[in-house]
Design an enzyme around this catalytic site. Structure first.
Site, PDB file in Angstrom:
ATOM      1  N   LYS A 176      13.587 100.152  48.320  1.00 48.40           N
ATOM      2  CA  LYS A 176      12.789 101.219  47.695  1.00 48.40           C
ATOM      3  C   LYS A 176      13.457 102.574  47.910  1.00 48.40           C
ATOM      4  O   LYS A 176      13.578 103.373  46.976  1.00 48.40           O
ATOM      5  CB  LYS A 176      11.373 101.248  48.293  1.00 48.40           C
ATOM      6  CG  LYS A 176      10.477 100.151  47.767  1.00 48.40           C
ATOM      7  CD  LYS A 176       9.201 100.023  48.598  1.00 48.40           C
ATOM      8  CE  LYS A 176       8.437  98.771  48.173  1.00 48.40           C
ATOM      9  NZ  LYS A 176       7.360  98.389  49.092  1.00 48.40           N
TER      10      LYS A 176
ATOM     11  N   GLN B 186       3.707 100.304  53.628  1.00 47.23           N
ATOM     12  CA  GLN B 186       4.152  98.924  53.422  1.00 47.23           C
ATOM     13  C   GLN B 186       3.194  97.939  54.095  1.00 47.23           C
ATOM     14  O   GLN B 186       2.815  98.121  55.256  1.00 47.23           O
ATOM     15  CB  GLN B 186       5.583  98.774  53.990  1.00 47.23           C
ATOM     16  CG  GLN B 186       6.219  97.432  53.758  1.00 47.23           C
ATOM     17  CD  GLN B 186       6.554  97.147  52.295  1.00 47.23           C
ATOM     18  OE1 GLN B 186       6.720  98.063  51.490  1.00 47.23           O
ATOM     19  NE2 GLN B 186       6.630  95.886  51.943  1.00 47.23           N
TER      20      GLN B 186
ATOM     21  N   ASP C 130       0.775 102.780  44.902  1.00 40.47           N
ATOM     22  CA  ASP C 130       0.520 101.330  44.884  1.00 40.47           C
ATOM     23  C   ASP C 130      -0.715 100.997  44.039  1.00 40.47           C
ATOM     24  O   ASP C 130      -0.906  99.835  43.671  1.00 40.47           O
ATOM     25  CB  ASP C 130       0.235 100.831  46.307  1.00 40.47           C
ATOM     26  CG  ASP C 130       1.441 100.197  46.976  1.00 40.47           C
ATOM     27  OD1 ASP C 130       2.253  99.592  46.261  1.00 40.47           O
ATOM     28  OD2 ASP C 130       1.536 100.305  48.213  1.00 40.47           O
TER      29      ASP C 130
HETATM   30  N1  GUN Z   1       4.265  94.397  50.608  1.00 41.91           N
HETATM   31  C1  GUN Z   1       4.734  93.534  49.679  1.00 41.91           C
HETATM   32  N2  GUN Z   1       4.587  94.044  48.434  1.00 41.91           N
HETATM   33  C2  GUN Z   1       4.021  95.257  48.573  1.00 41.91           C
HETATM   34  C3  GUN Z   1       3.637  96.277  47.658  1.00 41.91           C
HETATM   35  O1  GUN Z   1       3.763  96.161  46.438  1.00 41.91           O
HETATM   36  N3  GUN Z   1       3.106  97.392  48.215  1.00 41.91           N
HETATM   37  C4  GUN Z   1       2.926  97.536  49.551  1.00 41.91           C
HETATM   38  N4  GUN Z   1       2.382  98.670  50.003  1.00 41.91           N
HETATM   39  N5  GUN Z   1       3.274  96.619  50.439  1.00 41.91           N
HETATM   40  C5  GUN Z   1       3.821  95.482  49.950  1.00 41.91           C
END
Ligand code: GUN
Length: 297
Positions: free
Chosen positions: A54, A98, A121
């Protein structure tokens, strides 16, 4: 006839290019650089890989990336204090915590402490409610990516029968709401649905997000249907090796479907591309500027 393969890797690259050119314009014309803050608590190896990816892609499209790596034993109060700081930082337009969080932290409480306008998100209860009532929301990245690919392939989705397999808050439920928003007739099915095969056979669009390797077979698919496979499952490939498969049995389904996303290289790459798109959208909204076209729901 073999299905057309919907190339998510290539599509994600075009999304990132659109984001990057919009970011360039924002910088030149408005003196604004979008910023994304990612918070990682603990050392989960898969999460570390995601967060690194990311951060790298955020910088590649010209945005500022702020990474906050906290010890696994971080207290809820300290995490909430960091989120409060990010909520009030005008250089931060998107915040992502996350998941999964260590078990001593209340994920719902943490997610709902993020400013909904910065919730890239789309997990905050306000954004869930806005999406569910057809209002302007921040939309979860994976279903947004699926919607973009479906719109790109079909143009209008109006009147199509869509079956979403899976009822998670992250994919299934928001996906169903997005398809409703595009005037599909939507069924949410799941692992307990009676005669799931018969339900899926009605679908012009199948979105498989159930988390069971190769569960959806070709004989469940209506001739010519579009199949979006959200599953990412690592399975034994013999001789001590593993391979990635989706929730759809690709070989049999691609012989019947009109179009299908592969695993890997389908939905997966779209998720981070949509996170960047959401960060740009949040930045534009925060500054009262026009939203990027084709990058929102
Ligand atoms: N962990 C795995 N996929 C995601 C996601 O799309 N967002 C977040 N915040 N954590 C994750």
């Amino acid at each position: 006839m073999a299905a057309k393969v919907i190339d998510g890797k290539a599509f994600a690259a075009t999304v990132r290019e659109k984001v990057a050119s919009h970011v360039t314009r924002l910088k030149e014309e408005n003196g604004i650089t979008p910023g994304l803050a990612v918070v990682l608590v603990g050392e989960d190896p898969a999460s570390q890989v995601y967060v690194r990816s990311k951060g790298k892609q955020t910088v590649e499209v010209g945005m500022n990336s702020y990474e906050h790596k906290l010890d696994a034993s971080t207290s809820e109060a300290d995490l909430l204090a960091l989120i409060d700081k990010l909520n009030n930082d005008p250089a931060v337009h998107g915040i992502l915590v996350q998941l999964p969080l260590p078990s001593h932290l209340n994920s719902d409480l943490v997610i709902n402490s993020i400013d909904p306008a910065k919730d890239v998100d789309g997990f905050h209860i306000s954004n869930v409610g806005l999406l569910g009532t057809g209002q302007k929301a921040m939309v979860p990245c994976t279903p947004l990516g699926c919607l973009m690919m479906l719109r790109d392939y079909h143009g209008s989705l109006s009147g199509m029968n869509a079956v979403v397999i899976g009822r998670s808050n992250i994919v299934g439920k928001p996906m169903a709401n997005l398809l409703l928003g595009d005037s599909c007739t939507v069924t949410i099915a799941h692992s307990r649905t009676k005669d799931l095969a018969a339900v899926v056979r009605q679908a012009d669009i199948v979105v498989a997000a159930v988390g069971r390797p190769e569960m959806v077979h070709g004989d469940w698919i209506k001739e010519g249907a579009t199949v979006i496979d959200v599953g990412i499952n690592r399975v034994d490939a013999g001789e001590g090796k593993t391979r990635l498969v989706g929730d759809v049995h690709y070989e049999s389904a691609s012989a019947v479907a009109g179009a299908i996303t592969p695993v890997p290289g389908g939905v997966g790459p779209m998720t981070i591309a949509c996170l960047l798109a959401n960060t740009l959208t949040a930045c534009c909204r925060a500054n009262g500027l026009a939203e990027p076209e084709g990058l929102t729901a």
